[in-house]
Design an enzyme around this catalytic site. Structure first.
Site, PDB file in Angstrom:
ATOM      1  N   SER A  92      -5.135 -11.294  -2.167  1.00 54.69           N
ATOM      2  CA  SER A  92      -4.142 -11.545  -1.114  1.00 54.69           C
ATOM      3  C   SER A  92      -4.060 -13.040  -0.781  1.00 54.69           C
ATOM      4  O   SER A  92      -3.522 -13.413   0.255  1.00 54.69           O
ATOM      5  CB  SER A  92      -4.498 -10.733   0.135  1.00 54.69           C
ATOM      6  OG  SER A  92      -5.848 -10.919   0.467  1.00 54.69           O
ATOM      7  N   HIS A 152       0.819  -1.226   0.000  1.00 56.30           N
ATOM      8  CA  HIS A 152       0.000   0.000   0.000  1.00 56.30           C
ATOM      9  C   HIS A 152       0.849   1.271   0.000  1.00 56.30           C
ATOM     10  O   HIS A 152       0.350   2.341  -0.320  1.00 56.30           O
ATOM     11  CB  HIS A 152      -0.863   0.077   1.261  1.00 56.30           C
ATOM     12  CG  HIS A 152      -1.799  -1.063   1.438  1.00 56.30           C
ATOM     13  ND1 HIS A 152      -2.591  -1.530   0.433  1.00 56.30           N
ATOM     14  CD2 HIS A 152      -2.091  -1.819   2.522  1.00 56.30           C
ATOM     15  CE1 HIS A 152      -3.321  -2.536   0.890  1.00 56.30           C
ATOM     16  NE2 HIS A 152      -3.034  -2.736   2.146  1.00 56.30           N
ATOM     17  N   GLU A 167      -3.551   3.084   1.675  1.00 59.09           N
ATOM     18  CA  GLU A 167      -2.954   3.562   0.415  1.00 59.09           C
ATOM     19  C   GLU A 167      -3.205   5.064   0.244  1.00 59.09           C
ATOM     20  O   GLU A 167      -2.328   5.816  -0.207  1.00 59.09           O
ATOM     21  CB  GLU A 167      -3.543   2.788  -0.773  1.00 59.09           C
ATOM     22  CG  GLU A 167      -2.944   3.227  -2.104  1.00 59.09           C
ATOM     23  CD  GLU A 167      -3.623   2.593  -3.306  1.00 59.09           C
ATOM     24  OE1 GLU A 167      -3.932   1.385  -3.260  1.00 59.09           O
ATOM     25  OE2 GLU A 167      -3.860   3.308  -4.291  1.00 59.09           O
ATOM     26  N   HIS A 213      -8.424   4.189   3.832  1.00 60.22           N
ATOM     27  CA  HIS A 213      -7.513   3.125   3.374  1.00 60.22           C
ATOM     28  C   HIS A 213      -6.059   3.592   3.495  1.00 60.22           C
ATOM     29  O   HIS A 213      -5.740   4.736   3.169  1.00 60.22           O
ATOM     30  CB  HIS A 213      -7.842   2.768   1.916  1.00 60.22           C
ATOM     31  CG  HIS A 213      -7.232   1.476   1.489  1.00 60.22           C
ATOM     32  ND1 HIS A 213      -5.903   1.374   1.151  1.00 60.22           N
ATOM     33  CD2 HIS A 213      -7.747   0.238   1.376  1.00 60.22           C
ATOM     34  CE1 HIS A 213      -5.639   0.119   0.830  1.00 60.22           C
ATOM     35  NE2 HIS A 213      -6.745  -0.596   0.962  1.00 60.22           N
TER      36      HIS A 213
END
Ligand code: SF4
Length: 279
Positions: free
Chosen positions: A263, A72, A124, A122
């Site tokens: 993931s 991220h 990111e 988030h």
């Protein structure tokens, strides 16, 4: 019984790369720290923790150590902090995220404000924000932008969270192009990995009697795959690994579809397939 895999499934390039970088580093280091969970998958995290990876949520707990930055990415201040505190960085930021850091940094230097479309909670987005020297605004979608943004007269560069929905991205791009405002630049920073997995899940679910969606329960992209498949194929199940295969519910299926979140490593998917086949 036929097992059909989605055309695109399991870990994306950025997550694969982060896992490889971390595993390689653990070969020479007894102890590594990671800023947040490396990936949302319990099996993988437990395995990495056994090898010496520890999760930290506050950098103040670290000094003179090795820190993995996950895919991220993080803001500039994290690099500064590590430099000052003798923390060696093992950087697994996905190159597609790093590209966004470069864009916002460059555009800020050129005098542009930044708008990021994405989920403001988030990590990111936190990371991207951390490379913006000028004003930065975060909106989840076009409606939120139209309701709240009051700075149309300023030079502005627009970027998107890598996992932003492609249709929403297209809608936003068309809107800004239609304004014909030279002060606004729209950069395509959406990564197609998530979209490809979702389209493939749709295609899979319509031809199967049951679908197994494999991935961690905290993984939001796995949840999305599950929802897509469940809508098109009622006999869809979300499992983390081969211990949780719902044999009774799929035993009469002629076609079993397999997909997995971004993931979920391939080994976990293969283990599920072997178990379904041999049961
Ligand atoms: S989804 Fe795309 S941007 Fe995100 S880690 Fe994977 S490859 Fe990188």
């Amino acid at each position: 019984m036929e097992i059909i895999r989605a055309d695109f499934y399991a870990t994306c390039f950025g997550v694969d790369r982060a896992l490889k970088i971390t595993n390689d580093a653990l070969k020479s280091e007894n102890e590594l720290f990671c800023y947040g969970e490396l990936i949302h998958n319990n099996d993988v995290m437990e395995n990495l923790e056994r090898k010496g990876l520890h999760i930290v949520n506050d950098l103040k707990d670290l000094k003179d150590s090795n820190l993995v930055i996950r895919s991220h990415g993080v803001g500039h201040s994290v690099y500064d902090y590590c430099m000052k505190n003798n923390i060696r960085i093992i950087d697994a930021t996905c190159p597609k995220v790093r590209r966004i850091h470069g864009i916002v940094r460059q555009q800020c230097e050129a005098g542009y404000d930044i708008i990021i479309f994405g989920n403001k909670n988030h990590p990111e987005i936190e990371g991207i924000k951390g490379w913006c020297e000028n004003s930065v605004y975060i909106y989840s979608d076009l409606n939120e932008y139209k309701t709240n943004h009051k700075h149309d007269e300023k030079k502005t560069c627009i970027v998107f969270q890598t996992t932003y929905h492609i249709n929403k991205y297209n809608e936003i791009k068309e809107y800004f192009y239609s304004l014909n405002n030279n002060a606004i630049i729209v950069k395509d920073t959406v990564c197609r990995a998530t979209e490809l997995r979702q389209e493939a899940a749709r295609k899979l679910a319509v031809v199967c009697d049951s679908v197994l969606v494999i991935g961690g329960k905290q993984s939001s992209n796995t949840k999305k795959l599950y929802e897509i498949c469940k809508e098109l194929c009622e006999n869809t199940h979300w499992l983390e690994n081969s211990d949780k295969i719902p044999y009774d519910l799929i035993k009469n299926s002629k076609k079993i579809g397999i997909t997995a979140g971004a993931s979920t490593p391939l080994e976990i998917v293969e283990e599920v397939i072997v178990n379904v086949r041999t049961k």
